[in-house]
Design a protein around this motif. Sequence first.
Motif, PDB file in Angstrom:
ATOM      1  N   MET A   1       0.841  -1.167   0.000  1.00 51.85           N
ATOM      2  CA  MET A   1       0.000   0.000   0.000  1.00 51.85           C
ATOM      3  C   MET A   1       0.896   1.243   0.000  1.00 51.85           C
ATOM      4  O   MET A   1       1.774   1.379   0.835  1.00 51.85           O
ATOM      5  CB  MET A   1      -0.878  -0.016   1.252  1.00 51.85           C
ATOM      6  N   GLU A   2       0.671   2.139  -0.925  1.00 48.30           N
ATOM      7  CA  GLU A   2       1.507   3.324  -1.097  1.00 48.30           C
ATOM      8  C   GLU A   2       0.814   4.548  -0.521  1.00 48.30           C
ATOM      9  O   GLU A   2       0.200   5.310  -1.236  1.00 48.30           O
ATOM     10  CB  GLU A   2       1.792   3.545  -2.568  1.00 48.30           C
ATOM     11  N   LYS A   3       0.933   4.757   0.775  1.00 48.84           N
ATOM     12  CA  LYS A   3       0.307   5.916   1.401  1.00 48.84           C
ATOM     13  C   LYS A   3       1.191   7.132   1.198  1.00 48.84           C
ATOM     14  O   LYS A   3       2.401   7.072   1.373  1.00 48.84           O
ATOM     15  CB  LYS A   3       0.094   5.663   2.886  1.00 48.84           C
ATOM     16  N   ARG A   4       0.567   8.251   0.816  1.00 48.96           N
ATOM     17  CA  ARG A   4       1.284   9.500   0.613  1.00 48.96           C
ATOM     18  C   ARG A   4       0.674  10.558   1.527  1.00 48.96           C
ATOM     19  O   ARG A   4      -0.549  10.697   1.585  1.00 48.96           O
ATOM     20  CB  ARG A   4       1.157   9.937  -0.844  1.00 48.96           C
ATOM     21  N   LEU A  34      -7.300   8.452  -6.549  1.00 45.91           N
ATOM     22  CA  LEU A  34      -6.797   8.219  -5.200  1.00 45.91           C
ATOM     23  C   LEU A  34      -7.917   8.205  -4.172  1.00 45.91           C
ATOM     24  O   LEU A  34      -8.929   8.881  -4.323  1.00 45.91           O
ATOM     25  CB  LEU A  34      -5.792   9.312  -4.810  1.00 45.91           C
ATOM     26  N   CYS A  46      -3.941  12.193   3.931  1.00 42.90           N
ATOM     27  CA  CYS A  46      -3.145  11.239   3.164  1.00 42.90           C
ATOM     28  C   CYS A  46      -3.951  10.708   1.981  1.00 42.90           C
ATOM     29  O   CYS A  46      -5.151  10.927   1.884  1.00 42.90           O
ATOM     30  CB  CYS A  46      -2.746  10.065   4.046  1.00 42.90           C
ATOM     31  N   SER A  47      -3.262   9.975   1.127  1.00 43.38           N
ATOM     32  CA  SER A  47      -3.939   9.310   0.009  1.00 43.38           C
ATOM     33  C   SER A  47      -3.252   7.989  -0.270  1.00 43.38           C
ATOM     34  O   SER A  47      -2.120   7.749   0.153  1.00 43.38           O
ATOM     35  CB  SER A  47      -3.916  10.185  -1.245  1.00 43.38           C
ATOM     36  N   ARG A  48      -3.964   7.157  -0.993  1.00 46.57           N
ATOM     37  CA  ARG A  48      -3.410   5.904  -1.504  1.00 46.57           C
ATOM     38  C   ARG A  48      -4.217   5.558  -2.750  1.00 46.57           C
ATOM     39  O   ARG A  48      -5.347   6.009  -2.916  1.00 46.57           O
ATOM     40  CB  ARG A  48      -3.468   4.805  -0.459  1.00 46.57           C
ATOM     41  N   PRO A  49      -3.647   4.759  -3.634  1.00 51.16           N
ATOM     42  CA  PRO A  49      -4.400   4.375  -4.838  1.00 51.16           C
ATOM     43  C   PRO A  49      -5.681   3.633  -4.446  1.00 51.16           C
ATOM     44  O   PRO A  49      -5.694   2.857  -3.484  1.00 51.16           O
ATOM     45  CB  PRO A  49      -3.436   3.438  -5.577  1.00 51.16           C
ATOM     46  N   LYS A  51      -8.518   0.901  -4.537  1.00 52.07           N
ATOM     47  CA  LYS A  51      -8.484  -0.531  -4.831  1.00 52.07           C
ATOM     48  C   LYS A  51      -9.386  -0.832  -6.002  1.00 52.07           C
ATOM     49  O   LYS A  51     -10.478  -0.279  -6.119  1.00 52.07           O
ATOM     50  CB  LYS A  51      -8.943  -1.337  -3.622  1.00 52.07           C
ATOM     51  N   GLU A  55      -7.887  -6.391  -6.715  1.00 50.50           N
ATOM     52  CA  GLU A  55      -7.066  -6.368  -5.505  1.00 50.50           C
ATOM     53  C   GLU A  55      -7.810  -6.860  -4.288  1.00 50.50           C
ATOM     54  O   GLU A  55      -7.210  -7.077  -3.248  1.00 50.50           O
ATOM     55  CB  GLU A  55      -6.562  -4.958  -5.269  1.00 50.50           C
TER      56      GLU A  55
END
Length: 56
Positions: A1-4, A34, A46-49, A51, A55
Amino acid sequence: MEKRIYVKIDKNSDMTLREVLRKIEEIQTEHPELDVFFDGDEYAICSRPKKTGREL
């Protein structure tokens, strides 16, 4: 998981909930791919792609 992390909020900040929600909405509009959220552990927006069905 790519949290930004987009916005780190100081716990003593005078930023209102309305301002936080407005910023989340603004980021979500700019990046519809996102999932934008408030992370209480990081005290940050924050954000993440998002699903996809593959997935899950």
